[in-house]
Design a protein around this motif. Sequence first.
Motif, mmCIF file in Angstrom:
data_model
loop_
_atom_site.group_PDB
_atom_site.id
_atom_site.type_symbol
_atom_site.label_atom_id
_atom_site.label_comp_id
_atom_site.label_asym_id
_atom_site.label_seq_id
_atom_site.Cartn_x
_atom_site.Cartn_y
_atom_site.Cartn_z
ATOM 1 N N VAL A 135 0.852 -1.192 0.000
ATOM 2 C CA VAL A 135 0.000 0.000 0.000
ATOM 3 C C VAL A 135 0.890 1.245 0.000
ATOM 4 C CG1 VAL A 135 -1.973 1.161 1.020
ATOM 5 C CG2 VAL A 135 -1.639 -1.274 1.442
ATOM 6 N N GLY A 136 1.038 1.858 -1.149
ATOM 7 C CA GLY A 136 1.753 3.116 -1.241
ATOM 8 C C GLY A 136 3.266 2.963 -1.162
ATOM 9 N N PHE A 137 3.938 4.121 -1.037
ATOM 10 C CA PHE A 137 5.390 4.188 -0.980
ATOM 11 C C PHE A 137 5.885 4.292 0.459
ATOM 12 C CE2 PHE A 137 4.394 5.920 -5.219
ATOM 13 C CZ PHE A 137 5.202 5.108 -6.004
ATOM 14 N N ARG A 138 7.106 3.839 0.687
ATOM 15 C CA ARG A 138 7.727 3.943 2.019
ATOM 16 C C ARG A 138 8.028 5.392 2.363
ATOM 17 N NH1 ARG A 138 12.753 -0.017 2.055
ATOM 18 N NH2 ARG A 138 12.858 0.836 4.175
ATOM 19 N N SER A 142 10.042 10.936 -6.259
ATOM 20 C CA SER A 142 9.797 11.745 -7.459
ATOM 21 C C SER A 142 9.384 10.832 -8.596
ATOM 22 C CB SER A 142 11.063 12.508 -7.847
ATOM 23 O OG SER A 142 12.087 11.593 -8.238
ATOM 24 N N ARG A 143 8.797 11.421 -9.596
ATOM 25 C CA ARG A 143 8.448 10.658 -10.797
ATOM 26 C C ARG A 143 9.703 10.021 -11.415
ATOM 27 N NH1 ARG A 143 4.289 12.518 -15.496
ATOM 28 N NH2 ARG A 143 5.152 11.394 -17.278
ATOM 29 N N GLN A 148 13.170 5.270 -12.564
ATOM 30 C CA GLN A 148 14.469 4.608 -12.467
ATOM 31 C C GLN A 148 14.350 3.259 -11.768
ATOM 32 O OE1 GLN A 148 16.907 7.476 -10.438
ATOM 33 N NE2 GLN A 148 17.113 8.813 -12.220
ATOM 34 N N ALA A 149 13.569 3.223 -10.676
ATOM 35 C CA ALA A 149 13.395 1.968 -9.940
ATOM 36 C C ALA A 149 12.645 0.945 -10.777
ATOM 37 C CB ALA A 149 12.656 2.238 -8.632
ATOM 38 N N LEU A 150 11.630 1.405 -11.513
ATOM 39 C CA LEU A 150 10.855 0.496 -12.352
ATOM 40 C C LEU A 150 11.738 -0.094 -13.447
ATOM 41 C CD1 LEU A 150 7.955 -0.574 -12.767
ATOM 42 C CD2 LEU A 150 7.573 1.338 -14.326
ATOM 43 N N GLU A 151 12.516 0.747 -14.101
ATOM 44 C CA GLU A 151 13.383 0.285 -15.180
ATOM 45 C C GLU A 151 14.528 -0.570 -14.659
ATOM 46 O OE1 GLU A 151 14.498 3.933 -16.995
ATOM 47 O OE2 GLU A 151 12.478 4.350 -17.794
ATOM 48 N N GLY A 152 14.960 -0.300 -13.424
ATOM 49 C CA GLY A 152 16.084 -1.041 -12.849
ATOM 50 C C GLY A 152 15.689 -2.285 -12.085
ATOM 51 N N GLY A 153 14.377 -2.573 -12.028
ATOM 52 C CA GLY A 153 13.925 -3.777 -11.342
ATOM 53 C C GLY A 153 13.937 -3.680 -9.830
ATOM 54 N N ASP A 224 0.029 8.731 -7.361
ATOM 55 C CA ASP A 224 0.309 9.643 -6.251
ATOM 56 C C ASP A 224 1.674 9.233 -5.699
ATOM 57 O OD1 ASP A 224 0.481 11.150 -3.967
ATOM 58 O OD2 ASP A 224 -1.504 10.629 -3.202
ATOM 59 N N TYR A 225 2.685 10.074 -5.901
ATOM 60 C CA TYR A 225 4.065 9.723 -5.540
ATOM 61 C C TYR A 225 4.394 10.035 -4.085
ATOM 62 C CZ TYR A 225 4.764 9.313 -10.578
ATOM 63 O OH TYR A 225 4.668 8.939 -11.904
#
Length: 321
Positions: A135-138, A142-143, A148-153, A224-225
Amino acid sequence: MELYPLKFQPIFKERLWGGNKLRTVLEKEADGDTVGESWELSGVPGDATTLVNGPYAGKTLPELIGEFPGEVLGNEVLERFGEEFPILIKFIDARLDLSIQLHPGDELARTRHNSFGKTEMWYILDADPGAELIVGFREDVSRERYQQALEGGTLTDLLHYQPVSTGDAFFINSGKIHAIGGGILLAEIQQSSDVTYRVYDFNRRDAQGKLRELHTDLALDAIDYRRRDDFVLDYSRQPNTSNSLARSPYFNTDYLKLDRDRDLQFDGKSFTVFMCLSGTATLVAGGVAEEFRAGETLMLPAAVHKARLATNGCELLQVTA
């Protein structure tokens, strides 16, 4: 309109991540070991539930609304949402983790998909030891960091993991990244939308061996970031009374734990839905008595102003728009 408790035939959905708890725990007539969803009450085009009791048996929910719009929905709901049934009621069994996903808000969903957005809530019915939600981010991201995290796995490193147990409840705003973890059986109340942006699926393949479609570009403007600690629903469990569980512009939910009969009164502004979480009860309205048990759902048209719940013990969610 003849007024009585309405019972609809659930629609079962096979899912890659589905299991068999809808059958083994909730005793639903769901064949197979990968049934992930039971759509209890739906007006979604192509997936509208059909009434199975009383003089209107055989009509779909949209057909019934088309014939008796104000009586079924309530005039205030009709004014706000038109004749489209505004919510979707489900039971969900996640044997495996669902994809990491999110849903667009009203404006974006209307522009892109001619649909409602999707705000939802969950009530945990059963959870294996160690089961968790995402549920959500820790922390705020930023977008650019998200991409970067999505592309870097490494997307999972940015996410908040929430342990769960039976009776926990959560509110998921549109735009909040989330996933139901494996080993969780829950009741879901949501806006009537089937629009989902899947952003990560653990590189799983479907029955045809294909990777499932991702919606990474569509999701960028919908996420929502920010970190938001607004998803845990704290609520009272006082017996034999209505306990407020969730309030939103789209639906309102109360929790009821009853060990004796309860008389109910309604203001006619909205239909009322009862989801049985445990035990059994009989809903009496318009001189008609309809029994339901854990895992079953009944709906009262807005034109019903008085009803009675007869029970020796049950837990219910009571939902209005």
